[in-house]
Design a protein around this motif. Structure first.
Motif, PDB file in Angstrom:
ATOM      1  N   PRO A  56      -9.793  -7.658 -11.027  1.00 55.37           N
ATOM      2  CA  PRO A  56     -10.603  -7.596  -9.816  1.00 55.37           C
ATOM      3  C   PRO A  56     -10.489  -6.254  -9.115  1.00 55.37           C
ATOM      4  CG  PRO A  56      -8.964  -9.346  -9.682  1.00 55.37           C
ATOM      5  CD  PRO A  56      -8.710  -8.606 -10.937  1.00 55.37           C
ATOM      6  N   SER A  57      -9.386  -5.570  -9.290  1.00 55.09           N
ATOM      7  CA  SER A  57      -9.210  -4.421  -8.411  1.00 55.09           C
ATOM      8  C   SER A  57      -9.586  -3.113  -9.075  1.00 55.09           C
ATOM      9  CB  SER A  57      -7.764  -4.380  -7.931  1.00 55.09           C
ATOM     10  OG  SER A  57      -6.927  -4.480  -9.051  1.00 55.09           O
ATOM     11  N   ASP A  60     -12.852  -1.232  -7.530  1.00 60.50           N
ATOM     12  CA  ASP A  60     -12.923  -0.818  -6.127  1.00 60.50           C
ATOM     13  C   ASP A  60     -13.471   0.594  -6.053  1.00 60.50           C
ATOM     14  OD1 ASP A  60     -10.887   0.552  -7.242  1.00 60.50           O
ATOM     15  OD2 ASP A  60      -9.510   0.307  -5.597  1.00 60.50           O
ATOM     16  N   LYS A  63     -11.308   2.164  -1.693  1.00 58.99           N
ATOM     17  CA  LYS A  63     -10.994   1.435  -0.474  1.00 58.99           C
ATOM     18  C   LYS A  63      -9.617   1.829   0.059  1.00 58.99           C
ATOM     19  CE  LYS A  63     -14.213  -1.633   0.446  1.00 58.99           C
ATOM     20  NZ  LYS A  63     -15.327  -1.075  -0.277  1.00 58.99           N
ATOM     21  N   LEU A 211       6.101 -15.168  -7.956  1.00 60.57           N
ATOM     22  CA  LEU A 211       4.750 -14.741  -7.622  1.00 60.57           C
ATOM     23  C   LEU A 211       3.825 -14.647  -8.832  1.00 60.57           C
ATOM     24  CD1 LEU A 211       5.049 -12.191  -4.714  1.00 60.57           C
ATOM     25  CD2 LEU A 211       3.882 -14.345  -4.740  1.00 60.57           C
ATOM     26  N   LYS A 213       1.272 -15.949 -11.589  1.00 56.87           N
ATOM     27  CA  LYS A 213       0.226 -16.965 -11.392  1.00 56.87           C
ATOM     28  C   LYS A 213       0.528 -18.258 -12.129  1.00 56.87           C
ATOM     29  CE  LYS A 213      -2.457 -14.471  -8.841  1.00 56.87           C
ATOM     30  NZ  LYS A 213      -2.767 -14.795  -7.488  1.00 56.87           N
TER      31      LYS A 213
ATOM     32  N   LYS C  51       3.264 -16.014  -1.433  1.00 53.01           N
ATOM     33  CA  LYS C  51       2.718 -17.047  -2.296  1.00 53.01           C
ATOM     34  C   LYS C  51       1.770 -17.953  -1.524  1.00 53.01           C
ATOM     35  CE  LYS C  51       2.946 -19.129  -6.352  1.00 53.01           C
ATOM     36  NZ  LYS C  51       2.625 -18.451  -7.593  1.00 53.01           N
ATOM     37  N   GLU C  54      -1.679 -16.603  -1.186  1.00 53.60           N
ATOM     38  CA  GLU C  54      -2.573 -16.678  -2.344  1.00 53.60           C
ATOM     39  C   GLU C  54      -3.233 -18.040  -2.469  1.00 53.60           C
ATOM     40  OE1 GLU C  54      -0.366 -15.510  -5.733  1.00 53.60           O
ATOM     41  OE2 GLU C  54       0.138 -13.554  -4.900  1.00 53.60           O
ATOM     42  N   VAL C  56      -4.400 -19.834   0.624  1.00 53.73           N
ATOM     43  CA  VAL C  56      -5.157 -20.180   1.820  1.00 53.73           C
ATOM     44  C   VAL C  56      -6.191 -19.094   2.050  1.00 53.73           C
ATOM     45  CG1 VAL C  56      -3.289 -21.434   2.900  1.00 53.73           C
ATOM     46  CG2 VAL C  56      -3.547 -19.028   3.338  1.00 53.73           C
ATOM     47  N   GLN C 302     -14.852  -7.236  -3.856  1.00 52.44           N
ATOM     48  CA  GLN C 302     -13.713  -6.991  -4.714  1.00 52.44           C
ATOM     49  C   GLN C 302     -13.134  -5.621  -4.430  1.00 52.44           C
ATOM     50  OE1 GLN C 302     -14.620  -7.388  -8.779  1.00 52.44           O
ATOM     51  NE2 GLN C 302     -14.507  -9.624  -8.732  1.00 52.44           N
ATOM     52  N   GLY C 303     -11.838  -5.529  -4.414  1.00 54.21           N
ATOM     53  CA  GLY C 303     -11.237  -4.228  -4.157  1.00 54.21           C
ATOM     54  C   GLY C 303      -9.816  -4.395  -3.659  1.00 54.21           C
ATOM     55  N   SER C 304      -9.177  -3.276  -3.422  1.00 54.74           N
ATOM     56  CA  SER C 304      -7.820  -3.332  -2.896  1.00 54.74           C
ATOM     57  C   SER C 304      -7.704  -2.332  -1.761  1.00 54.74           C
ATOM     58  CB  SER C 304      -6.799  -2.993  -3.978  1.00 54.74           C
ATOM     59  OG  SER C 304      -6.895  -1.641  -4.326  1.00 54.74           O
ATOM     60  N   VAL C 321      -5.373  -7.321  -2.198  1.00 56.95           N
ATOM     61  CA  VAL C 321      -6.292  -7.220  -3.328  1.00 56.95           C
ATOM     62  C   VAL C 321      -7.213  -8.424  -3.252  1.00 56.95           C
ATOM     63  CG1 VAL C 321      -6.506  -7.244  -5.809  1.00 56.95           C
ATOM     64  CG2 VAL C 321      -4.619  -6.048  -4.744  1.00 56.95           C
ATOM     65  N   SER C 322      -8.489  -8.153  -3.245  1.00 63.36           N
ATOM     66  CA  SER C 322      -9.442  -9.251  -3.106  1.00 63.36           C
ATOM     67  C   SER C 322     -10.252  -9.381  -4.387  1.00 63.36           C
ATOM     68  CB  SER C 322     -10.361  -8.960  -1.921  1.00 63.36           C
ATOM     69  OG  SER C 322     -11.603  -9.555  -2.130  1.00 63.36           O
ATOM     70  N   ASP C 323     -10.533 -10.625  -4.805  1.00 64.16           N
ATOM     71  CA  ASP C 323     -11.340 -10.810  -5.993  1.00 64.16           C
ATOM     72  C   ASP C 323     -12.692 -11.412  -5.660  1.00 64.16           C
ATOM     73  OD1 ASP C 323      -9.815 -13.929  -7.157  1.00 64.16           O
ATOM     74  OD2 ASP C 323     -10.490 -13.249  -5.201  1.00 64.16           O
ATOM     75  N   PRO C 326     -12.907 -16.314  -0.971  1.00 64.97           N
ATOM     76  CA  PRO C 326     -12.373 -16.337   0.389  1.00 64.97           C
ATOM     77  C   PRO C 326     -10.858 -16.397   0.435  1.00 64.97           C
ATOM     78  CG  PRO C 326     -13.996 -18.071   0.074  1.00 64.97           C
ATOM     79  CD  PRO C 326     -13.720 -17.511  -1.257  1.00 64.97           C
ATOM     80  N   TYR C 329      -6.332 -12.543  -3.372  1.00 65.25           N
ATOM     81  CA  TYR C 329      -5.747 -12.647  -4.701  1.00 65.25           C
ATOM     82  C   TYR C 329      -4.289 -12.200  -4.659  1.00 65.25           C
ATOM     83  CZ  TYR C 329      -5.219 -12.284  -9.706  1.00 65.25           C
ATOM     84  OH  TYR C 329      -4.788 -12.449 -10.984  1.00 65.25           O
ATOM     85  N   ARG C 330      -4.031 -11.142  -3.903  1.00 66.20           N
ATOM     86  CA  ARG C 330      -2.650 -10.693  -3.752  1.00 66.20           C
ATOM     87  C   ARG C 330      -2.534 -10.100  -2.374  1.00 66.20           C
ATOM     88  NH1 ARG C 330       2.284 -10.065  -3.397  1.00 66.20           N
ATOM     89  NH2 ARG C 330       3.463  -8.427  -4.389  1.00 66.20           N
TER      90      ARG C 330
END
Lengths: 234, 358, 372
Positions: A56-57, A60, A63, A211, A213, C51, C54, C56, C302-304, C321-323, C326, C329-330
């Motif tokens: 996913p990252s 970018d 950012k 941590l 997955k 944790k 990742e 909520v 998506q991005g960090s 880090v977002s995938d 909502p 991701y990290r």
């Protein structure tokens, strides 16, 4: 579970897999919602098992930090310099905000980055572990910062999941000691050359790498039953 | 009323000397013991209330007269005492039992028997020895043994630390205290407590009371050295490293609970009284009234002595809530490098002054 | 010549101890009173914050951030909100920015009051602790009228704040500031320039600037060593570049540069500067709707992103880090107290037992933030 519920969950999961989480989030009943989320996690796992996950990252677009044009040129400058001094240590040729590196020369590169008068990265801001997904690689990300030049850079080092090893930079930036212990504690990545590679946050005899997955908590710890975190809890 | 006078007064004095002696001692010691108990309650209450005024808290309230929201909280020390008596008596399994039990008593004895020589008034003293002040200084150092015993027998590294620090501190501060007393004894030419008080009767130049503190500048300094060394001997802030709350929980007394802890507590307040009492006697005139000629009947004597002593106790409480704590090596260096030379100087100074002026 | 052979004594301070600012365990090896090694052992308050995050949504993360550094909760929220807003490229209205600065600076004052008061208590001075807590209570009362909570606010949300200022709040803050400014002089008289306090803290636990930078120490600890670095000035976020304030730096007034007294004094002066900033913010606060820019659903692209903000303890940073979903991701929280504690073993070598606790107090750690 009634048939209606099952159908609702299936529809919601299908929608969510397509990218629209509203279907699940809009379910009124708490129990059904959590079951839907659990089903979604399961479905994702199955999907990942068949198709390789996309990082996913990597897509970018700058950012990191705020000054976009300078970042790009800084990363490129650093990458160019490193390519000269330490050939064949960079993973990817194009740098968009971060430098992807191979692990083998990391210690020397770190010393070079700290001591070179153009860069002077004397402050290791953050070390993050990163998990690409189940069955995928692990990665360590370093955020470096220079107090004199006031510029930042991000360096990523990928490592194999089954035998994760990365050279330690404890002697270069002294905070590496604790940061690397934390990454080891959470991800199981071993830092070669570290003087005291033991867990820091979890108890020393804890099993598993929290941590990651695919982490499953252990059943008991010294006779105490460890409560399981349910999938899709809220 | 001294023990001697009582023995002479009792009818069966010559027939059964031992019983007479014991009876006289008990009759004289009982009021003092009761006084110490009451004084400790008052001192605890005073400490809590005074500290609340100084620290902008409210302190104990409510358990006052009438048992509803009063402003005084007068039953607080009583409740404290009851609580300590009723607590469970815990002795750590690995502690040295005999020494553990003995320690509070040794400390208390050291503090308690010095009361025998305190001159409460012209005729109110238990034992009017002709070596009164020497006796008090000697006997006051018994409590060190108790503290070391407590620290060692608790089988706890922290208690050991506290006990060792305390022993070093008390023993070191005995020296400037003793030397300051020597410098005033050169003036009074007697070691007896009543003799020191009698020396301070009258006035200087008609207005200032003839207290030793005003006698000459060296004894003025000696008062401060003695008082501060006394504060150090009681293990009070700023010298309370042995029981430093934030470092050693309660230092040498960590493992004590209930009545045993109450004994340590009690003896600390008793020692505060003794130190203040000796300061008041030796430097501030004891039972002499500040305005010579007025209010100096024997009854008033007790009032003046108690007044001076309790004000010095108040000053000790004041210290506790104002100053931070000194580190162990700093307080030792103050004792050996500052107080000791100054008290030696004082001895010379007082001697030379008396030769030249007095 | 006979040689006296001594052994080092291993002592254990904590995890339950009046002085360790939380559940921290220090393994100390001493030679009599002189320390030869201090090893902090943490993890007693680890609550798996990362944790949880990742699992909520982004909005639900905010109460979790409160509980990390529970003494300066507003600044935690602030850092997180600013990070996610930058990831999503949301621009918040002016009024929200001003409100955020006001509460963040008030919380900075409250946090420093607690740090300094507890430090006085460690060193043996009981009264300043109570005075500082009395003033801290006033700030907490202000926060209670604002958002209903005294310690853990959940106030600064991504895209705005949860409630607008209640009527009378600005007046109340003005009167608090007028009441508080002379109190700083009172504290200086009572504790800062007290001879015994200076003896206990001056020249003790000196942290040279190179050591500080190498150990990643930031905030007042770094400024106490003479390095002029404050994210509010050097990498400004929100509207901090509009305000006029100074950065206090330790100058070795009562000993060496970088000793405990310097760190203490930097915090004391920082409170004055926070009062200045708050006054300027109160004067310039515009009208507006605080809920205007709140996104309906937080789903960052998506991005960090790695963003730093200045919390009272130092350099608080979030690496997110977002995938595209909502749920983050990290999410990694880089806490300043973590790095501050790591330098303890280095700067307390050769000092005495009481000094270790004085040094620990001057570093101002909060275990909730270290363990997360």
């Amino acid at each position: 579970m009634s048939d209606e519920q099952i159908k609702l969950i299936e529809k919601a999961v299908a929608n969510a897999l397509a990218g629209d989480m509203d279907a699940i989030n809009d379910i009124e009943d708490r129990v059904t919602r959590s079951k839907a989320k659990a089903a979604l996690v399961k479905a994702k796992r199955l999907a990942k098992a068949t198709t390789p996950a996309e990082d996913p990252s990597n897509t970018d677009e700058l950012k990191v930090g705020d000054s976009a044009p300078t970042e790009k040129s800084l990363s490129e400058k650093v990458a160019a310099c490193l390519n000269e001094k330490f050939p064949n240590s960079l993973e990817a040729e194009d740098v968009n905000g971060h430098i992807q590196m191979k692990g083998k020369n990391w210690f020397k590169i770190a010393q070079y980055l700290r001591d070179n008068p153009d860069f002077l990265f004397d402050s290791l801001q953050c070390v993050t572990g990163y998990d690409f997904g189940e069955g995928e690689d692990l990665e360590v990300r370093y955020n470096l910062h220079s107090m004199t030049h006031n510029h930042t850079i991000e360096i990523r080092i990928k490592t194999d999941r089954n035998n994760p090893k990365v050279p330690s930079v404890e002697q270069v930036w002294r905070i590496g000691d604790w940061f690397e212990r934390e990454t080891f504690d959470m991800y199981g990545i071993e830092f070669e050359g570290h003087s005291n590679m033991i867990r820091i946050l979890c108890p020393e005899d804890w099993e598993g790498w929290p941590l990651r997955k695919d982490y499953e908590t252990q059943e008991t710890y010294h006779g105490i039953v460890v409560p399981k975190v349910k999938d899709g809890w809220e | 009323m001294t023990v001697d006078q009582l023995i002479n007064w009792l009818p069966f004095g010559t027939d059964w000397p031992v019983i007479t002696f014991l009876t006289a001692v008990i009759i004289c010691a009982l009021p003092v013991f009761l006084f110490i108990a009451v004084y400790a309650l008052v001192a605890i209450y005073g400490e809590v209330k005074i500290s609340s005024f100084m620290a902008d808290k409210v302190g104990p309230m409510g358990q006052g007269v009438g048992f509803h929201a009063g402003k005084w909280g007068l039953l607080q020390p009583v409740a404290d005492a009851l609580k300590l008596i009723l607590k469970e008596d815990i002795i750590p399994a690995a502690a040295d039992k005999k020494l553990f039990i003995m320690a509070p008593f040794v400390v208390f004895i050291g503090a308690f028997i010095s009361f025998a020589a305190l001159p409460f008034g012209q005729n109110t003293i238990i034992a009017d020895m002709n070596i009164g002040i020497f006796y008090i200084l000697a006997v006051g150092s018994l409590s060190v043994i108790g503290i070391i015993l407590a620290g060692w027998s608790s089988n706890n590294k922290w208690s050991l630390y506290g006990g060792m620090r305390s022993a070093a501190q008390i023993v070191s501060y005995e020296i400037p205290a003793g030397l300051s007393i020597i410098s005033i004894i050169m003036l009074t030419e007697t070691l007896s407590m009543q003799g020191i008080n009698e020396f301070q009767q009258g006035t200087i130049w008609g207005i200032l009371p003839n207290w030793i503190i005003f006698n000459n500048p060296f004894s003025f300094i000696a008062f401060f050295i003695f008082f501060i060394s006394g504060v150090a001997e009681c293990n009070r802030t700023p010298f309370d490293i042995p029981e430093a709350e934030s470092e050693l929980v309660a230092g040498a007394f960590t493992e004590y609970s209930g009545m045993r802890y109450a004994f340590f507590f009690l003896s600390e307040y008793a020692e505060m009284f003794v130190v203040s009492g000796v300061s008041a006697t030796a430097f501030l005139g004891g039972w002499n009234s500040p305005i010579s000629g007025f209010f100096d009947s024997p009854g008033w004597g007790v009032f003046w002595f108690m007044g001076k002593t309790l004000s010095l106790v108040f000053v000790m409480i004041w210290f506790r809530w104002t100053f931070p704590r000194l580190r162990v090596d700093q307080l030792m260096s103050i004792c050996w490098k500052v107080f000791l030379p100054f008290s030696l100087l004082n001895i010379f100074g007082v001697g030379i002054w008396s030769l030249l002026v007095g | 010549m006979g040689v006296v052979h001594g052994d080092l004594m291993t002592l254990n301070i904590g995890p339950q101890h009046p002085s360790t600012h939380g559940v921290l365990r220090l393994k100390v090896k001493t030679d009599g009173e002189i320390i030869s090694e201090v090893e902090p052992i943490i993890g007693y308050l680890h609550r798996c914050f990362e944790k949880h995050c990742e699992n909520v949504t982004y909005e639900q993360v905010i109460p979790y951030t409160d509980r990390c550094d529970y003494i300066a909760a507003m600044n935690n929220n602030f850092g997180y909100a600013v990070t996610v807003e930058e990831l999503m490229e949301i621009k918040v209205p002016e009024r929200v920015e001003y409100i955020r600065v006001i509460v963040a600076e008030l919380n900075r004052i409250a946090s420093h009051l607690l740090a300094l008061g507890a430090y006085g208590l460690d060193v043996g001075a009981f009264t300043p602790f109570l005075y500082m807590f009395r003033d801290r209570e006033r700030i907490l009362d202000l926060f209670e009228t604002l958002c209903g909570a005294r310690l853990l606010y959940n106030y600064i949300w991504v895209g705005g704040v949860s409630h607008d200022l209640p009527p009378g709040f600005i007046g109340a803050v003005y009167s608090f500031l007028d009441y508080f400014e002379p109190k700083i002089e009172e504290y200086n008289e009572l504790l800062t320039y007290n001879k015994i306090f200076i003896e206990r803290t001056g020249d003790v636990g000196v942290m040279p600037p190179e050591v500080a930078v190498s150990y990643g120490v930031t905030g007042p600890n770094l400024r106490g060593s003479g390095v002029k670095w404050d994210i509010r000035k050097d990498e400004p976020y929100s509207i901090y570049d509009k305000f006029d304030f100074d950065i206090p730096v330790g100058a070795g007034e009562m000993g060496t540069v970088g000793d405990c007294w310097d760190r203490y004094y930097v915090r004391m002066v920082e409170m004055k500067e926070s009062v200045k900033i708050t006054r300027q913010a109160l004067k310039g606060i515009p009208a507006g709707d605080v809920h205007q820019a709140l996104p309906k659903k937080i789903r960052p692209p998506q991005g960090s992103i790695y963003k730093r903000t200045e919390s009272p303890r130092g350099d608080l940073a979030y690496y997110i880090v977002s995938d595209g979903s909502p749920i983050p991701y990290r999410l990694k929280m880089r806490s300043p107290a973590f790095t501050a504690l790591s330098v303890l073993s280095e700067i307390s070598q050769g000092w005495m037992m009481s000094d270790v606790l004085a040094i620990l107090g001057s570093l101002d750690i909060v275990l909730g933030e270290i363990d997360r």
